[in-house]
Write a protein that holds these residues in place. Structure first.
Motif, PDB file in Angstrom:
ATOM      1  N   GLN A  51       0.820  -1.226   0.000  1.00 36.23           N
ATOM      2  CA  GLN A  51       0.000   0.000   0.000  1.00 36.23           C
ATOM      3  C   GLN A  51       0.849   1.270   0.000  1.00 36.23           C
ATOM      4  N   THR A 158      -2.806 -10.244   9.838  1.00 36.61           N
ATOM      5  CA  THR A 158      -2.976  -9.160   8.858  1.00 36.61           C
ATOM      6  C   THR A 158      -3.740  -7.999   9.473  1.00 36.61           C
ATOM      7  N   THR A 162      -1.900  -4.498   9.966  1.00 37.18           N
ATOM      8  CA  THR A 162      -2.441  -3.437   9.104  1.00 37.18           C
ATOM      9  C   THR A 162      -2.869  -2.228   9.929  1.00 37.18           C
ATOM     10  N   TYR A 296      -5.236   0.376   2.769  1.00 38.82           N
ATOM     11  CA  TYR A 296      -5.048  -0.449   3.958  1.00 38.82           C
ATOM     12  C   TYR A 296      -6.397  -0.895   4.522  1.00 38.82           C
ATOM     13  N   SER A 299      -8.087  -3.300   2.320  1.00 43.57           N
ATOM     14  CA  SER A 299      -7.458  -4.620   2.404  1.00 43.57           C
ATOM     15  C   SER A 299      -7.872  -5.374   3.663  1.00 43.57           C
ATOM     16  N   THR A 302     -11.139  -8.302   3.564  1.00 42.25           N
ATOM     17  CA  THR A 302     -10.992  -9.760   3.410  1.00 42.25           C
ATOM     18  C   THR A 302     -10.572 -10.439   4.715  1.00 42.25           C
TER      19      THR A 302
END
Length: 595
Positions: A51, A158, A162, A296, A299, A302
């Motif tokens: 990103q 993640t 993130t 970010y 993303s 998911t």
């Protein structure tokens, strides 16, 4: 600890005990778990460089940066993708190895404990309950380990990393993103509160449905004989409808779950976009930085959805895992026990004041007194329901009596240790099982170290060597499911050969020749005589010709011993045995039996 699922079903472990059991299984794999965690963290961290690099390209384009700078940034994006792909693959393989190893240990512990459960405990629960656990529940846990566990690990990492990356861009982006968290937490709590009891109820209902199917199919001849097809069909339909209704409740629950997740996504993304717009207008952030923040958060859709959706699999698998742990925590009949040395011992069976009831208030045995001397063959005869099999099971130590005592060489058989019980007593029933695999391996279940010559000697002693060597590959012939099918009399002969190899001093035969049919029954009776020669034997006789050759006959009726003596003594007495013999011999050739 485990909680009861009713008076008969096997227990289900509490959440705390389930977590403790998982920790016990993972403890030997700590090094592998730490390595997998480190590799996965590194892979996820590398991926988060995507990103900012995309944001850098946006800034370069907006500022009309040089082509070389854009090309260099694009090359870095490719390098990040390759590094992440390689490290992610390695990390997933480590997580999969960890999960499969843990699952294998759980399976082994479950099977070992299930095989060690007292038979009366399994029978009270019903075959359907144990079958559902060893099939459906194991499958659920295995599916979760192979798919949900790796994905959940990646998703949680993640999410955490993130959010940290967004804070590094600007702490206000993090605050904007966290506006979605209350909705997501509320959604998760709403879902878990309903999913945990629902999936537990589904597993119990599935076990009840499977038990009803097993009862109906196994008893199909009785069902047809009494014209009970409609009643049993209605019971199956009722259990199936219950499972369908619970499944539809689960579907509606999942739909509500997704709807709430979408609301959280819209709230969070709107907040991040607004924050980016405001920071750019204030000159606190570049367009590229705002773009990276939006990417970010996007993303996160998911992994957040994956983590929350995996709650569905996790709750279902947790319910199945709790049912498996409930069995692994059950005490086995072999955990307590006396050791026994069978060398030069004279095994005598003493039964005093024996009473037994499978249900309180419904006794099936009443004040049984019986002594079986060392090396004596005693036959139990009587009408169906007289209590013969129950007495045989109690002597074999399958279950403890309700009252009274059963002693084998002075020790209650239920208190013998696993090895002592195996060396002391053997129970052969009419339901002998042929395990899938080579015939020699099937025989070695009784004595793993037996040589081929010892296997042949055991088969020869029960007149089974000729047909065994005539099989396509001799003793290497694969028998059982998927292999060569053995007839009823050959299956029983195989069980008797196993008995000879095991060489216990006490043998209980529960109608071991009943499934042979008239053609092979006499041959099997001779094989039985050879197999029990020199042993103390209690024989539940289906055929009175087998009882006639015993040293002593015990006649039972309505749970009581009504006569005892030799064949000739009982015939001369003109009592219950004489009547049974007359009725039985009228339609049979008894020339080979004692007349």
């Amino acid at each position: 600890m485990s909680k009861s699922q009713g008076p008969h079903l096997l227990p289900v472990a509490t959440p705390a005990r389930t977590r403790a059991a998982v920790a016990e299984l993972l403890r030997p794999q700590r090094k592998l778990a730490l390595t997998a965690f480190a590799v996965t963290v590194g892979s996820t961290a590398v991926g988060l460089l995507t990103q900012p690099l995309l944001g850098r390209i946006v800034d370069l384009a907006a500022d009309r940066g040089s082509v070389d700078a854009i090309t260099t940034t694009a090359a870095l994006l490719v390098a990040v993708a390759v590094a992440q792909g390689v490290s992610a693959g390695f990390g997933l393989s480590l997580i999969s190895r960890l999960g499969e190893t843990t699952l294998a240990r759980l399976r082994e512990r479950f099977v070992e404990r299930a095989l060690g459960l007292p038979l009366e405990r399994v029978e009270r629960a019903g075959a359907g309950d144990l079958t559902a656990r060893v099939t459906a529940d194991v499958s659920l846990v295995a599916e979760a380990v192979r798919n949900a566990l790796p994905e959940l690990a990646r998703s949680l990492l993640t999410i955490f990393l993130t959010l940290g990356a967004m804070a590094l861009l600007d702490w206000r982006f993090l605050l904007a993103a966290l506006l979605a968290v209350p909705v997501q937490v509320a959604t998760a709590r709403w879902y878990v509160a309903r999913a945990v009891p629902l999936y537990a109820e589904q597993r119990v209902a599935a076990g009840a449905q499977q038990q009803q199917l097993l009862d109906t199919v196994a008893g199909r001849s009785t069902v047809r004989a009494f014209r009970l097809e409609r009643e049993h069909g209605e019971r199956v339909a009722e259990r199936s409808s219950s499972v369908v209704a619970l499944t539809m409740r689960g579907v509606r629950l999942v739909l509500g779950f997704y709807s709430r997740l979408h609301i959280a996504e819209y709230i969070g993304l709107a907040a991040v976009l607004f924050t980016g717009y405001w920071l750019v207008r204030q000159g606190s952030a570049s367009v590229g930085t705002a773009t990276a923040a939006a990417l970010y958060f996007h993303s996160l859709f998911t992994p957040v959805n994956a983590a929350l959706v995996l709650l569905d699999d996790a709750q279902s698998a947790t319910a199945g895992l709790a049912r498996l742990v409930g069995v692994t925590d059950e005490p086995t009949a072999q955990e307590k026990g006396h050791a026994a040395d069978t060398r030069d011992r004279r095994f005598e069976v003493t039964v005093r004041g024996l009473q037994h009831a499978y249900r309180p208030g419904h006794p099936v045995l009443h004040d049984i007194d019986l002594t079986i001397h060392h090396g004596e063959r005693v036959a139990l005869v009587g009408a169906s329901g007289a209590g013969k099999t129950t007495l045989a099971r109690l002597v074999a130590g399958i279950q403890p009596p309700t009252a009274g005592t059963v002693l084998v060489d002075g020790v209650p058989p239920t208190e013998l240790s696993r090895d002592a019980a195996r060396r002391t007593v053997a129970l052969v029933t009419q339901e002998a099982h042929v395990f899938a695999g080579p015939l020699a391996d099937d025989l070695r279940l009784a004595e793993p170290d037996a040589t081929d010559d010892e296997l042949r000697a055991a088969l020869d002693r029960v007149d089974a060597l000729a047909w065994a060597e005539a099989l396509p590959d001799g003793l290497a012939t694969v028998v059982g499911d998927g292999g060569h099918r053995l007839t009823g009399d050959r299956t029983q002969a195989l069980a008797l050969a196993r008995l000879i190899l095991a060489d216990p001093p006490l043998v209980i035969l529960d109608e071991a020749t009943a499934e042979a049919g008239s053609a092979g029954a006499r041959a099997l009776e001779k094989a039985v005589a050879r197999a029990v020669d020199g042993r103390t034997a209690l024989i539940v006789a289906h055929r009175l010709s087998q009882a006639a050759t015993a040293d002593r006959i015990v006649v039972m009726d309505a749970g009581r011993i009504v006569e005892t003596g030799t064949h000739h003594e009982l015939r001369a007495a003109g009592g219950r045995y004489a009547a049974l013999w007359a009725a039985w011999s009228d339609t049979r050739d008894t020339s080979d039996s004692r007349s």
